[in-house]
Scaffold this motif. Sequence first.
Motif, mmCIF file in Angstrom:
data_model
loop_
_atom_site.group_PDB
_atom_site.id
_atom_site.type_symbol
_atom_site.label_atom_id
_atom_site.label_comp_id
_atom_site.label_asym_id
_atom_site.label_seq_id
_atom_site.Cartn_x
_atom_site.Cartn_y
_atom_site.Cartn_z
ATOM 1 N N PRO A 160 97.972 3.517 -20.641
ATOM 2 C CA PRO A 160 97.984 4.415 -19.257
ATOM 3 C C PRO A 160 96.886 3.959 -18.499
ATOM 4 O O PRO A 160 97.235 3.885 -17.178
ATOM 5 C CB PRO A 160 97.708 5.683 -20.227
ATOM 6 N N ALA A 161 95.646 3.634 -18.753
ATOM 7 C CA ALA A 161 94.749 3.070 -17.752
ATOM 8 C C ALA A 161 95.116 1.939 -16.889
ATOM 9 O O ALA A 161 94.732 1.561 -16.123
ATOM 10 C CB ALA A 161 93.261 3.195 -18.274
ATOM 11 N N ALA A 162 95.597 0.905 -17.893
ATOM 12 C CA ALA A 162 95.774 -0.386 -17.279
ATOM 13 C C ALA A 162 96.994 -0.229 -16.261
ATOM 14 O O ALA A 162 96.968 -0.945 -15.347
ATOM 15 C CB ALA A 162 96.243 -1.457 -18.586
ATOM 16 N N HIS A 163 97.803 0.618 -16.734
ATOM 17 C CA HIS A 163 99.111 0.602 -15.812
ATOM 18 C C HIS A 163 98.847 1.265 -14.325
ATOM 19 O O HIS A 163 99.249 0.740 -13.443
ATOM 20 C CB HIS A 163 100.022 1.678 -16.376
ATOM 21 N N ARG A 164 97.531 2.031 -14.304
ATOM 22 C CA ARG A 164 97.240 2.716 -13.082
ATOM 23 C C ARG A 164 96.499 1.558 -12.469
ATOM 24 O O ARG A 164 96.684 1.624 -11.039
ATOM 25 C CB ARG A 164 96.382 3.917 -13.493
ATOM 26 N N THR A 165 95.698 0.715 -13.109
ATOM 27 C CA THR A 165 94.736 -0.172 -12.301
ATOM 28 C C THR A 165 95.720 -1.310 -12.067
ATOM 29 O O THR A 165 95.348 -2.275 -10.956
ATOM 30 C CB THR A 165 93.427 -0.430 -13.033
ATOM 31 N N ARG A 184 93.095 -7.509 -24.312
ATOM 32 C CA ARG A 184 92.197 -6.877 -23.240
ATOM 33 C C ARG A 184 92.485 -5.271 -23.478
ATOM 34 O O ARG A 184 91.844 -4.761 -22.612
ATOM 35 C CB ARG A 184 92.520 -7.469 -22.077
ATOM 36 N N GLY A 185 93.260 -4.627 -24.107
ATOM 37 C CA GLY A 185 93.594 -3.230 -24.105
ATOM 38 C C GLY A 185 94.324 -2.767 -22.966
ATOM 39 O O GLY A 185 94.536 -1.781 -22.591
ATOM 40 N N GLU A 186 94.980 -3.952 -22.282
ATOM 41 C CA GLU A 186 95.877 -3.451 -21.023
ATOM 42 C C GLU A 186 97.263 -3.180 -21.485
ATOM 43 O O GLU A 186 98.112 -2.394 -20.928
ATOM 44 C CB GLU A 186 96.041 -4.577 -20.191
ATOM 45 N N ASP A 234 108.043 -3.097 -12.337
ATOM 46 C CA ASP A 234 107.512 -1.605 -12.453
ATOM 47 C C ASP A 234 108.093 -0.959 -13.730
ATOM 48 O O ASP A 234 107.438 -0.122 -14.289
ATOM 49 C CB ASP A 234 108.158 -0.854 -11.406
ATOM 50 N N ILE A 235 109.254 -1.307 -14.071
ATOM 51 C CA ILE A 235 110.054 -0.625 -15.219
ATOM 52 C C ILE A 235 109.283 -1.308 -16.468
ATOM 53 O O ILE A 235 108.889 -0.591 -17.394
ATOM 54 C CB ILE A 235 111.403 -0.921 -15.426
ATOM 55 N N LEU A 236 108.955 -2.831 -16.530
ATOM 56 C CA LEU A 236 108.400 -3.255 -17.737
ATOM 57 C C LEU A 236 107.240 -2.893 -17.692
ATOM 58 O O LEU A 236 106.687 -2.472 -19.096
ATOM 59 C CB LEU A 236 108.196 -4.840 -17.545
ATOM 60 N N LEU A 237 106.330 -2.803 -16.696
ATOM 61 C CA LEU A 237 104.811 -2.331 -17.045
ATOM 62 C C LEU A 237 104.739 -1.051 -17.159
ATOM 63 O O LEU A 237 103.853 -0.584 -17.972
ATOM 64 C CB LEU A 237 104.071 -2.718 -15.644
ATOM 65 N N GLY A 238 105.760 -0.130 -16.961
ATOM 66 C CA GLY A 238 105.689 1.455 -17.215
ATOM 67 C C GLY A 238 105.916 1.638 -18.583
ATOM 68 O O GLY A 238 105.639 2.589 -19.300
#
Length: 231
Positions: free
Chosen positions: A223-228, A164-166, A214-218
Amino acid sequence: MSPAKPLAAPPEPADEVAGKRERRKQARPGELLDAALDLFVEKGFAATRSEEVAARAGVSKGTLFLYFPSKEELFKAVVRENVSGRFTEWYEEFESFQGSTPDMVRYCLQVWWDRLGATRASGITKLVISEARNFPELAAFYQQEVINPGNRLIRRILQRGIDRGEFKPLDLDYAVYSIIAPMVHLIMMKHSLAPCAPQDYALDPQRYLQNVADILLGGICAPAAHRTGKR
């Protein structure tokens, strides 16, 4: 004049007596599995004796072996009842999940804690880690029933995020362990390492899992998926 004798209770109808016996018979496997789980977690597999399980469940050793012909089969049934038997439910939740994949990762960590990590069954993981080398057949069983399906599920979650490009492109063979390792650490803290920690060191599972997410997803989110995806 002698006091009147109390009236005897009328005998129960035969069908009611048979029904009670049948319900009791059906309850026994569950009671045996509960007793076995408690003892396996308290004492380990090697130190738990079959007669102890039977006594805690309130039945004879012979009755235990009617349902579970060996201690090894009893252990396997405990694992299936408390862990591996739930993968069908977890896979269905994966298929029907509507949110983003970062949200799914957070959900996965939280659900794992609520349904397994915070329960008695979390002690099974510690037991397997400590005794696997002495019981290779049980280690192989645990790998087939728990580790492999768990790895496949996490791999599918990560692949969903990539598709999904996330998420960034990942080495999935190893990325799965980035999610599994914090779970195992939390279990080991709960069952083995907590007495080694300073008395003023309180590990809050909810804060821990939030920080892990938070650490894993960071690290893995685009970048855009992390913000949303971040709450």
